[in-house]
Design an enzyme around this catalytic site. Structure first.
Site, mmCIF file in Angstrom:
data_model
loop_
_atom_site.group_PDB
_atom_site.id
_atom_site.type_symbol
_atom_site.label_atom_id
_atom_site.label_comp_id
_atom_site.label_asym_id
_atom_site.label_seq_id
_atom_site.Cartn_x
_atom_site.Cartn_y
_atom_site.Cartn_z
ATOM 1 N N ASP A 74 37.575 43.250 32.094
ATOM 2 C CA ASP A 74 36.799 42.218 31.406
ATOM 3 C C ASP A 74 36.710 42.486 29.913
ATOM 4 O O ASP A 74 36.877 41.577 29.087
ATOM 5 C CB ASP A 74 35.375 42.171 31.969
ATOM 6 C CG ASP A 74 35.298 41.475 33.318
ATOM 7 O OD1 ASP A 74 36.307 40.878 33.748
ATOM 8 O OD2 ASP A 74 34.230 41.533 33.952
ATOM 9 N N HIS A 123 37.907 38.858 39.496
ATOM 10 C CA HIS A 123 36.914 39.601 38.730
ATOM 11 C C HIS A 123 37.562 40.866 38.189
ATOM 12 O O HIS A 123 38.737 41.138 38.450
ATOM 13 C CB HIS A 123 35.687 39.928 39.590
ATOM 14 C CG HIS A 123 34.739 38.783 39.731
ATOM 15 N ND1 HIS A 123 34.072 38.233 38.660
ATOM 16 C CD2 HIS A 123 34.357 38.072 40.827
ATOM 17 C CE1 HIS A 123 33.311 37.236 39.082
ATOM 18 N NE2 HIS A 123 33.469 37.111 40.394
#
Length: 338
Positions: A160, A130
């Site tokens: 991200d 992540h």
């Protein structure tokens, strides 16, 4: 700006944050985006506001990727598409017959963009991750330290979005432009870890500059823009808020000193030879901190309101949304037509 990509058709197989934010930016610019979700829906659907923020202006369709007939349907959609975006682990699309080599036989100009944590190849390609992992492995997280050395856990997902969404969006626009000229598409491999690592331009450069001066690589609070300069720093105010002093260039520092009513500080600037790591620099930083701590944030914000000094209050998210910069709703995006 909303019509710049009118006519561009994007099929988005991605989920969660990086891919959907990339295609949302494309949709904001006028592209037609078909969001393809599994039968249970995108994982962000239970988080209503997040799903809406990432997927407005898209057409949602659901497919079961385990069913051959549904995969045939997807291939039909791709015939008319310019771009396909995915966030599957490497090898998953190939196992479903959706790898680029096969897809280009049904649409030679198709641009395929795969967003993964660590890229399509190598020992790390199959690892889960992540944003926090991508930031950690890229070296970027280590740069986000308080002057005392503690790491900051950012609530903005730079891995991200900067390493994934933005890099993918740029790649898509470049690849579509190329496909229009050459008549053939390509498969683009977006690694979020490598993408955010590519943003370490300034820390790499300043480290090479300051290492000879310090005798080691600069650490927390010692580099050009992470606290090593009094003219570029965060300072606590009397009410426990923070003032962002970013008077990096001498002309802005001179203007800031005028507001501070400290003309004796003007020449104590890095462009006048006072560099990070010196005792004089540390002393000035403490002097500035002491002065700023005598007044609440509102006082400093008012004093610097008309000063061309690159000094601003650190706003909360709610304060930023209510600020005239955002409050009138005329700038929903970073871009606008002049």
């Amino acid at each position: 700006m909303s019509g710049l990509l009118t006519g561009l058709r994007v099929v988005d197989l991605s989920r969660n944050l990086p891919g959907p934010f990339c295609t949302r930016m494309l949709a904001d610019l006028g592209a037609t985006v078909i969001k393809v979700e599994p039968p249970e829906g995108d994982p962000t659907r239970p988080l209503g506001p997040l799903f809406d923020a990432l997927n407005h202006d898209k057409e949602s369709r659901r497919l079961d990727f385990r069913q051959p007939t549904d995969l045939d349907q997807l291939r039909e959609w791709l015939v008319d598409a310019d771009v396909m975006v995915d966030s599957f682990r490497p090898g998953i699309l190939a196992s479903m017959g959706l790898d680029f080599e096969r897809l280009k036989t049904i649409h030679p100009k198709l641009v395929m963009v795969s967003i993964t944590g660590y890229g399509q190849h190598g020992d790390w390609s199959q690892r889960a991750g992540h944003d926090l992992n991508f930031m950690a492995m890229s070296g970027a997280l280590d740069q986000m330290r308080a002057p005392t050395g503690e790491l900051a856990l950012s609530n903005v997902q730079w891995g991200d979005m900067a390493g994934g969404s933005s890099m993918a969006c740029i790649a898509i626009l470049a690849a579509v432009f190329d496909a229009q000229r050459r008549g053939s598409g390509r498969h683009i491999d977006i690694s979020m870890t490598h993408g955010v690592h590519a943003h370490l331009i300034l820390p790499k450069a300043t480290s090479s500059l300051f290492t000879p001066m310090l005798g080691r690589a600069p650490g927390a609070g010692e580099d050009l823009l992470n606290g090593g300069l009094p003219c570029y720093n965060l300072y606590a105010t009397a009410d426990g808020r923070q003032l962002a002093v970013a008077a990096l260039e001498f002309k802005f520092w001179k203007a800031a000193c005028a507001v501070f009513e400290r003309p004796d500080w003007v020449e104590r600037h890095w462009q006048r030879g006072q560099m990070p790591g010196t005792e004089q620099n540390t002393a000035l930083r403490e002097e500035v901190a002491t002065l700023i701590a005598t007044q609440p944030l509102a006082v400093w914000a008012e004093r610097f309101e008309t000063a061309d000094a690159c000094v601003t209050p650190v706003l909360t998210m709610a304060e930023a949304q209510a600020h005239p910069l955002f409050a009138d709703g005329s700038r929903a995006q970073a871009w606008a037509t002049v």
